[in-house]
Motif scaffolding. Sequence first.
Motif: not given
Length: 367
Positions: A38, A249, A253-254, A259, A41, A245-246
């Motif tokens: 977790w 992640q 996730a991205f 990004c 990002h 929220l960004i």
Amino acid sequence: MTSAAPKPAHLNTLDGLRGIAAVSVMAFHWNIEAGSTWFQHSRLAVDLFFLMSGFVLAYAYDDRLKAGLPFWAFFVPRLIRLYPMILIGIGFGAAWFTLDWLITGEKTFTAPQFVMYLVMNLFMIPIVTWDQDIAMFPLNLVLWSLFFELLAYAVYGLLFAKAKTRWLFPVIIAGAAGVTGWLVFNFGHSPTAPADLSFLKQGFLADLSRISLSFFLGVLICRELPRLNSFPSIPVVFLPLICLLIFVQPAGAFNWWTCLFVILIVFPSILLSAVRENIGGHYGAVSKFLGDISYPLYVTHLPVMWAMRAVLHTLFPGLPIIWLGVVILPGCVLVAYFLLRFYDLPVRRFLSQKLKPLSLKVRVPAE
């Protein structure tokens, strides 16, 4: 004809965003320690830092430098703002590695290496290798971003403050190209960089690309603010939620282009929305607190985190990792606040007073 409204002296909505970014970076490093994916990002939080820094610097100094403010009258206050906590961050890092040696008996560095790194870190001289197989600042890893902040301040003050806005575009475009490579090799599906492109995955050129893009994009946004004010604004209450929220992640996730979209579109949109409205009341107080502790927390959290974990693990070897986090993360915040109140603000006030004869007085917020 009515005159334009004066610019606010302080953009306090940005304070809360800086605090959230700093806390998220701390959470990123803790999750690495805890073996969790977790907050991976939160690495992008540094790009948000750079963006806000470029905007704020241009907001405060563009007109003054163009009006003839000497470079040193601009740059020395920047040193006063950053260097006291840099020294504490280096001291904490050196103390941690010494403590680690006393607890475990293992030396991370040889004595000559330790002395060399200490001297280089104190003068903010980075260790630079092609693929950056060793940290730029081994005694405190996060100092790399402050080195590039200082570099950006110097380049801005010497060259771009008085230059026409169009000269920002080559720097931003070159930075975007380098950042794209950095994102591909760090957030893509195949993060292993070829040997001849390993400098894009980590290292001096990758980090130089990040500061070149985001810092000078912030300067550009500041200069073009009257034109950009026609763009729709995100309600201020949602800005911290979007950032969290960004940042929260997990790994994977991205992808890299998501990004890149965050850096090029989402963060500038957040910045534009944040500077249009100052918040007050309880939200303003929370935002101010987060902004106040953001820099001390960012600079000191790694050595404090490592030291607290080592001590707690020695005293309570069976304590689950989640309970370590419950103690350590608030502990890092408390240490940051203590340093702010009893070290950072007093030292900066003292240095500001000493520099009064040179007309380099720096306004430090009241405690």
